[in-house]
Design a protein around this motif. Structure first.
Motif, PDB file in Angstrom:
ATOM      1  N   PHE A 187       0.594  -0.905  -0.439  1.00 51.68           N
ATOM      2  CA  PHE A 187      -0.316  -0.048  -0.109  1.00 51.68           C
ATOM      3  C   PHE A 187       0.730   1.459  -0.159  1.00 51.68           C
ATOM      4  O   PHE A 187       0.549   2.428  -1.008  1.00 51.68           O
ATOM      5  CB  PHE A 187      -1.220   0.100   1.158  1.00 51.68           C
ATOM      6  N   ILE A 188       1.768   1.195   0.887  1.00 50.25           N
ATOM      7  CA  ILE A 188       2.760   2.574   0.692  1.00 50.25           C
ATOM      8  C   ILE A 188       4.089   2.781  -0.092  1.00 50.25           C
ATOM      9  O   ILE A 188       3.782   4.189  -0.957  1.00 50.25           O
ATOM     10  CB  ILE A 188       3.774   2.421   2.218  1.00 50.25           C
ATOM     11  N   SER A 189       3.422   2.195  -1.400  1.00 51.76           N
ATOM     12  CA  SER A 189       4.433   1.678  -2.163  1.00 51.76           C
ATOM     13  C   SER A 189       4.048   2.343  -3.194  1.00 51.76           C
ATOM     14  O   SER A 189       4.001   3.267  -4.125  1.00 51.76           O
ATOM     15  CB  SER A 189       4.890   0.501  -2.651  1.00 51.76           C
ATOM     16  N   LYS A 190       2.488   2.060  -3.071  1.00 52.95           N
ATOM     17  CA  LYS A 190       1.670   2.587  -4.120  1.00 52.95           C
ATOM     18  C   LYS A 190       0.946   3.293  -4.083  1.00 52.95           C
ATOM     19  O   LYS A 190       0.719   4.871  -4.918  1.00 52.95           O
ATOM     20  CB  LYS A 190       0.255   2.003  -4.508  1.00 52.95           C
ATOM     21  N   ASN A 191       0.898   4.133  -2.837  1.00 57.58           N
ATOM     22  CA  ASN A 191       0.593   5.265  -2.410  1.00 57.58           C
ATOM     23  C   ASN A 191       1.490   6.324  -1.331  1.00 57.58           C
ATOM     24  O   ASN A 191       1.438   6.790   0.056  1.00 57.58           O
ATOM     25  CB  ASN A 191      -0.651   5.375  -1.743  1.00 57.58           C
ATOM     26  N   PRO A 192       2.419   7.096  -2.155  1.00 58.76           N
ATOM     27  CA  PRO A 192       3.708   7.498  -1.318  1.00 58.76           C
ATOM     28  C   PRO A 192       3.202   9.295  -0.635  1.00 58.76           C
ATOM     29  O   PRO A 192       2.417   9.439  -1.300  1.00 58.76           O
ATOM     30  CB  PRO A 192       4.640   7.759  -2.699  1.00 58.76           C
ATOM     31  N   ILE A 193       3.476   9.016   0.037  1.00 58.97           N
ATOM     32  CA  ILE A 193       3.561   9.937   1.173  1.00 58.97           C
ATOM     33  C   ILE A 193       3.199  11.514  -0.328  1.00 58.97           C
ATOM     34  O   ILE A 193       2.537  12.652   0.098  1.00 58.97           O
ATOM     35  CB  ILE A 193       4.256  10.736   2.522  1.00 58.97           C
ATOM     36  N   ALA A 194       4.624  12.001  -0.893  1.00 62.98           N
ATOM     37  CA  ALA A 194       4.907  12.799  -1.792  1.00 62.98           C
ATOM     38  C   ALA A 194       3.585  12.841  -2.690  1.00 62.98           C
ATOM     39  O   ALA A 194       4.230  14.280  -2.843  1.00 62.98           O
ATOM     40  CB  ALA A 194       6.309  13.003  -2.052  1.00 62.98           C
ATOM     41  N   ALA A 195       2.696  12.091  -2.557  1.00 66.33           N
ATOM     42  CA  ALA A 195       1.876  12.501  -4.009  1.00 66.33           C
ATOM     43  C   ALA A 195       0.352  13.155  -3.287  1.00 66.33           C
ATOM     44  O   ALA A 195      -0.245  13.449  -4.247  1.00 66.33           O
ATOM     45  CB  ALA A 195       1.680  11.438  -4.634  1.00 66.33           C
ATOM     46  N   VAL A 196       0.457  12.815  -2.108  1.00 69.32           N
ATOM     47  CA  VAL A 196      -0.454  13.678  -1.594  1.00 69.32           C
ATOM     48  C   VAL A 196      -0.582  15.590  -1.333  1.00 69.32           C
ATOM     49  O   VAL A 196       0.634  15.457  -0.454  1.00 69.32           O
ATOM     50  CB  VAL A 196      -1.022  13.221   0.369  1.00 69.32           C
ATOM     51  N   ASP A 197      -1.275  15.857  -2.033  1.00 70.91           N
ATOM     52  CA  ASP A 197      -0.822  17.649  -2.667  1.00 70.91           C
ATOM     53  C   ASP A 197      -2.255  18.002  -2.091  1.00 70.91           C
ATOM     54  O   ASP A 197      -2.986  18.192  -3.072  1.00 70.91           O
ATOM     55  CB  ASP A 197      -0.399  17.477  -3.742  1.00 70.91           C
ATOM     56  N   TRP A 198      -2.504  18.563  -1.226  1.00 72.37           N
ATOM     57  CA  TRP A 198      -3.475  19.549  -1.032  1.00 72.37           C
ATOM     58  C   TRP A 198      -3.782  21.031  -1.809  1.00 72.37           C
ATOM     59  O   TRP A 198      -4.916  21.227  -1.900  1.00 72.37           O
ATOM     60  CB  TRP A 198      -3.886  19.455   0.251  1.00 72.37           C
ATOM     61  N   ALA A 199      -2.012  21.924  -1.686  1.00 67.52           N
ATOM     62  CA  ALA A 199      -2.995  22.687  -2.817  1.00 67.52           C
ATOM     63  C   ALA A 199      -2.869  22.747  -4.083  1.00 67.52           C
ATOM     64  O   ALA A 199      -3.731  23.512  -4.679  1.00 67.52           O
ATOM     65  CB  ALA A 199      -1.301  23.002  -2.195  1.00 67.52           C
ATOM     66  N   ASN A 200      -2.521  21.505  -4.208  1.00 64.56           N
ATOM     67  CA  ASN A 200      -2.525  20.848  -5.567  1.00 64.56           C
ATOM     68  C   ASN A 200      -4.114  20.882  -6.389  1.00 64.56           C
ATOM     69  O   ASN A 200      -5.190  21.509  -6.799  1.00 64.56           O
ATOM     70  CB  ASN A 200      -2.048  20.254  -5.945  1.00 64.56           C
ATOM     71  N   TYR A 201      -4.872  19.915  -4.850  1.00 61.91           N
ATOM     72  CA  TYR A 201      -6.231  19.843  -4.850  1.00 61.91           C
ATOM     73  C   TYR A 201      -7.397  21.313  -4.839  1.00 61.91           C
ATOM     74  O   TYR A 201      -8.214  21.326  -5.452  1.00 61.91           O
ATOM     75  CB  TYR A 201      -6.978  19.044  -4.091  1.00 61.91           C
ATOM     76  N   VAL A 202      -6.369  21.937  -3.744  1.00 64.90           N
ATOM     77  CA  VAL A 202      -7.483  23.192  -3.532  1.00 64.90           C
ATOM     78  C   VAL A 202      -7.424  24.170  -5.021  1.00 64.90           C
ATOM     79  O   VAL A 202      -8.792  24.788  -4.983  1.00 64.90           O
ATOM     80  CB  VAL A 202      -6.816  24.124  -2.245  1.00 64.90           C
ATOM     81  N   ALA A 203      -6.441  24.319  -5.164  1.00 66.35           N
ATOM     82  CA  ALA A 203      -5.999  24.873  -6.574  1.00 66.35           C
ATOM     83  C   ALA A 203      -7.077  25.478  -7.790  1.00 66.35           C
ATOM     84  O   ALA A 203      -7.695  25.343  -8.429  1.00 66.35           O
ATOM     85  CB  ALA A 203      -4.357  25.083  -6.431  1.00 66.35           C
TER      86      ALA A 203
END
Length: 245
Positions: free
Chosen positions: A113-129
């Motif tokens: 799961f961790i290898s498929k979903n790295p922490i660095a990929a979670v970008d809330w600034a991108n989402y809100v923008a």
């Protein structure tokens, strides 16, 4: 969120809906009131796209789905919409998502799961923008999930106005304990069905049985720094209100 009751289904986010259908739906839901609050986390899209794989960045089609919703409401002579959403530390967001996947009867190895979903990929600034660019969105209010208990009144005010509501005294959902997760993974290794409900009941979280962890202290620290930078970027965006504790 039950069949036929989700916002996506009722407003046809995946199909063409005639203006009169939306008008009838809005009248039914609002019942003559001046404010209608639509609360459904899946408006932005589903949590996962495959066996333990989350779409990254989070909710990549959120702006398209919200645009459809806003256009449906506008076509029925409704107002522009005000979006409200919470963001969460990337590491704890992924931990919560993993727990939800387990409760959904899919036993995914935590390392995979961790290898498929790295922490660095979670970008809330991108989402809100992305959400801020949607035509028909009047305002966007954001808060940090971690601040929710301290910001409860402010969140309620953003959603439904100055109305006093007492929050629930306890969490509605508890994370799995370490022993519970071990039991779930052990059952999977033996080829047994998902036993998450039984494991959660048999091994509740306590002082001697802490919640399970997906990430170590170094990863948690990196996630916190990433989160702080995203929070500051969101706070600087035009047309976005970041509630602060």
């Amino acid at each position: 969120r039950q069949p036929g009751q989700s916002i996506a289904q009722r407003f046809g986010l995946a199909r063409v809906v005639l203006a009169h259908e939306t008008t009838a739906e809005l009248k039914k839901l609002s019942a003559g009131m001046s404010r209608l609050v639509l609360s459904d986390e899946n408006v932005a899209g589903g949590l996962q796209t495959g066996w333990g794989h989350l779409p990254m960045p989070p909710y990549p089609k959120a702006q398209d789905r919200v645009a459809v919703l806003a256009s449906r409401i506008a076509a029925a002579d409704g107002p522009e919409i005000d979006l409200c959403l919470a963001i969460r530390d990337p590491a704890t967001y992924l931990t919560s998502a993993y727990s939800q996947i387990l409760h959904g009867k899919r036993v995914v190895d935590p390392t995979k799961f961790i290898s498929k979903n790295p922490i660095a990929a979670v970008d809330w600034a991108n989402y809100v923008a992305r959400l801020r660019t949607v035509l028909g969105v009047r305002s966007l209010t954001v808060w940090q999930h971690e601040d929710y208990p301290d910001l409860f009144d402010e969140v309620i005010a953003a959603l439904i106005g100055e109305i006093t509501i007492a929050p629930l005294a306890e969490r509605s959902q508890q994370r799995l304990s370490k022993k519970a997760l071990d039991a779930v993974l052990s059952a999977k290794a033996k080829g047994l069905p998902n036993v998450v409900a039984e494991a959660a009941s048999a091994h509740p979280i306590s002082a001697s049985n802490p919640p399970f962890r997906l990430f170590d202290d170094t990863q948690m620290d990196a996630s916190a720094r990433q989160y702080a930078a995203q929070r500051d970027a969101i706070a600087a965006m035009d047309g976005v209100t970041l509630l602060r504790a």
